[in-house]
Design a protein around this motif. Structure first.
Motif, PDB file in Angstrom:
ATOM      1  N   LYS A  31       0.868  -1.176   0.000  1.00  0.00           N
ATOM      2  CA  LYS A  31       0.000   0.000   0.000  1.00  0.00           C
ATOM      3  C   LYS A  31       0.908   1.230   0.000  1.00  0.00           C
ATOM      4  O   LYS A  31       1.642   1.464   0.966  1.00  0.00           O
ATOM      5  N   ILE A  32       0.867   1.998  -1.087  1.00  0.00           N
ATOM      6  CA  ILE A  32       1.715   3.182  -1.224  1.00  0.00           C
ATOM      7  C   ILE A  32       0.854   4.343  -1.700  1.00  0.00           C
ATOM      8  O   ILE A  32       0.156   4.222  -2.714  1.00  0.00           O
ATOM      9  N   ILE A  33       0.889   5.453  -0.993  1.00  0.00           N
ATOM     10  CA  ILE A  33       0.122   6.630  -1.406  1.00  0.00           C
ATOM     11  C   ILE A  33       1.038   7.845  -1.377  1.00  0.00           C
ATOM     12  O   ILE A  33       2.078   7.843  -0.714  1.00  0.00           O
ATOM     13  N   TRP A  34       0.645   8.895  -2.089  1.00  0.00           N
ATOM     14  CA  TRP A  34       1.523  10.054  -2.197  1.00  0.00           C
ATOM     15  C   TRP A  34       0.750  11.334  -2.389  1.00  0.00           C
ATOM     16  O   TRP A  34      -0.422  11.345  -2.754  1.00  0.00           O
ATOM     17  N   ILE A  35       1.484  12.424  -2.134  1.00  0.00           N
ATOM     18  CA  ILE A  35       0.955  13.754  -2.396  1.00  0.00           C
ATOM     19  C   ILE A  35       2.071  14.577  -3.023  1.00  0.00           C
ATOM     20  O   ILE A  35       3.218  14.526  -2.581  1.00  0.00           O
ATOM     21  N   THR A  36       1.743  15.302  -4.098  1.00  0.00           N
ATOM     22  CA  THR A  36       2.740  16.061  -4.845  1.00  0.00           C
ATOM     23  C   THR A  36       2.253  17.495  -5.051  1.00  0.00           C
ATOM     24  O   THR A  36       1.057  17.777  -4.909  1.00  0.00           O
ATOM     25  N   PRO A  37       3.152  18.414  -5.425  1.00  0.00           N
ATOM     26  CA  PRO A  37       2.727  19.808  -5.671  1.00  0.00           C
ATOM     27  C   PRO A  37       1.645  19.930  -6.743  1.00  0.00           C
ATOM     28  O   PRO A  37       0.821  20.838  -6.692  1.00  0.00           O
ATOM     29  N   LEU A  38       1.635  19.025  -7.721  1.00  0.00           N
ATOM     30  CA  LEU A  38       0.618  19.088  -8.777  1.00  0.00           C
ATOM     31  C   LEU A  38      -0.792  18.878  -8.227  1.00  0.00           C
ATOM     32  O   LEU A  38      -1.772  19.319  -8.830  1.00  0.00           O
ATOM     33  N   MET A  39      -0.886  18.232  -7.074  1.00  0.00           N
ATOM     34  CA  MET A  39      -2.197  17.969  -6.485  1.00  0.00           C
ATOM     35  C   MET A  39      -2.760  19.192  -5.771  1.00  0.00           C
ATOM     36  O   MET A  39      -3.911  19.180  -5.338  1.00  0.00           O
ATOM     37  N   ASP A  40      -1.962  20.260  -5.649  1.00  0.00           N
ATOM     38  CA  ASP A  40      -2.460  21.481  -5.006  1.00  0.00           C
ATOM     39  C   ASP A  40      -3.671  22.054  -5.739  1.00  0.00           C
ATOM     40  O   ASP A  40      -4.503  22.741  -5.154  1.00  0.00           O
ATOM     41  N   ARG A  41      -3.773  21.779  -7.034  1.00  0.00           N
ATOM     42  CA  ARG A  41      -4.878  22.296  -7.849  1.00  0.00           C
ATOM     43  C   ARG A  41      -5.985  21.257  -8.051  1.00  0.00           C
ATOM     44  O   ARG A  41      -6.828  21.397  -8.928  1.00  0.00           O
ATOM     45  N   LEU A  42      -5.976  20.227  -7.214  1.00  0.00           N
ATOM     46  CA  LEU A  42      -6.914  19.116  -7.397  1.00  0.00           C
ATOM     47  C   LEU A  42      -8.364  19.573  -7.396  1.00  0.00           C
ATOM     48  O   LEU A  42      -9.172  19.130  -8.214  1.00  0.00           O
ATOM     49  N   TRP A  43      -8.718  20.474  -6.480  1.00  0.00           N
ATOM     50  CA  TRP A  43     -10.128  20.850  -6.317  1.00  0.00           C
ATOM     51  C   TRP A  43     -10.606  21.805  -7.400  1.00  0.00           C
ATOM     52  O   TRP A  43     -11.815  21.918  -7.635  1.00  0.00           O
TER      53      TRP A  43
END
Length: 368
Positions: free
Chosen positions: A116-128
């Motif tokens: 199980k591997i999950i991540w968060i990156t700067p590109l996800m800042d605009r997710l919403w």
């Protein structure tokens, strides 16, 4: 609770790394250095031990080191509970991605069952505020951790959807073919929607045990479409929608049209309408929930990848965020441009400095 830890990672001809061999002994590993030296490449390599294209979503042929004619290869040793497992991923001579576990060839879907591997990156800042495709992709990647079958379902659904959209553009209408494709879409599509809703329900239940900690608010989470009672209902709706879809030349109903909706619960405002800072806090709340849910469901925390997370939070909120993840005893890999923020961390940190030398990344372990 059983732990999941990455103990060793070897990279060969991967991105900026010609050859790299790292041993990990800590629950928090931090890679620091200027932009463009290969920090994120290491996190990307780890992310490829989960199904899909990793945290960058790159084509597998783009992962080969620049100016190298050799194929890339990743080797790892994971410790699950008290068992050590060797996992190797790389390209074969035909350009296909291969997986070997303890020397035996396995299908790539096996990774979801094992790790199980999950991540968060700067590109996800605009997710919403970005497109719904990005939000579905984030949700589906999370769902795969709970339902390994979901990965294959998404592939099959996309293939069937392309077939139906092709038929919608044809002048001659083959009804028998339409019915066959719509039947497949309805069976797989219903299951995709069902799995998504089950995971969302699990995230909602997880919040019962969480306190609103200021910067990280409680979320209202849902899909913007109504659930189908069963696959037959979706099958009927696809048939009813056929004339409308003919005019649009594409399929207008199904799980590929669903959007993940997240609201700030206290302000009752949809995430896309919140301030930039609030959107960041909602994203991190969603990530914390995802980590806690995986840990609770499987009795072991996921491996967590945080790309440049240090740069986007002040020390107080960074400490709160990391404490939530530390509470489940997760192994965390993080990147940043400096090492100054590490003094706030209440546990031993294994840190590396990365710079660029002789046209390649150079990684060195910092002494504590």
């Amino acid at each position: 609770m059983n732990n999941l830890n990455l103990k060793n990672l070897k990279l060969r001809n991967f991105r900026s790394h010609k050859s790299l061999d790292l041993d990990f002994y800590s629950h928090f590993i931090y890679f620091s250095g200027p932009n463009g030296v290969g920090k994120t490449n290491i996190l990307e390599a780890i992310s490829l031990f989960s199904p899909g294209r990793g945290l960058r979503g790159a084509n597998i042929n783009d992962l080969i080191k620049f100016n190298s004619e050799k194929l890339w290869d990743l080797y790892s040793i994971f410790k699950i509970a008290n068992i050590f497992i060797e996992i190797e991923i790389g390209l074969d001579n035909k350009g296909k991605k291969n997986l070997r576990v303890d020397g035996k060839k396995k299908p790539l879907i096996y990774l979801t069952e094992l790790l199980k591997i999950i991540w968060i990156t700067p590109l996800m800042d605009r997710l919403w505020i970005g497109g719904s495709n990005d939000r579905r992709r984030v949700l589906d990647r999370l769902v795969m951790n709970f339902f390994p079958k979901h990965a294959k379902n998404c592939i099959i659904y996309e293939q069937a959807l392309k077939k139906r959209n092709f038929l919608l553009k044809e002048s001659e209408k083959d009804i028998a073919w339409f019915l066959a494709v719509e039947k497949q879409l309805s069976v797989i599509g219903y299951e995709i929607d069902k799995y998504r809703r089950e995971v969302i329900e699990l995230l909602i239940k997880m919040q019962i045990n969480m306190k609103n900690q200021g910067f990280f608010p409680i979320l209202n989470i849902d899909l913007d479409t109504q659930p189908f009672k069963n696959s037959e209902e979706l099958f009927e709706e696809l048939q009813k929608s056929r004339q409308t879809d003919f005019k649009a030349k594409r399929t207008l109903i199904g799980p590929h049209k669903s959007d993940l909706i997240v609201n700030h619960s206290i302000k009752n405002i949809q995430a896309k309408n919140c301030s930039t800072g609030e959107q960041k806090s909602l994203l991190l709340s969603f990530f914390i929930l995802s980590s806690l849910a995986i840990s609770r469901k499987f009795g072991k925390p996921p491996i967590i990848l945080l790309d440049e997370i240090v740069a986007h939070l002040d020390k107080e909120n960074l400490s709160i965020f990391l404490q939530q993840l530390i509470s489940i005893n997760a192994q965390i890999f993080a990147t940043g441009t400096d090492i100054n923020n590490l003094d706030i961390l209440p546990f031993d940190t294994q840190s590396y400095s990365i710079d660029w030398s002789e046209n390649k990344s150079k990684v060195s372990l910092n002494k504590n």
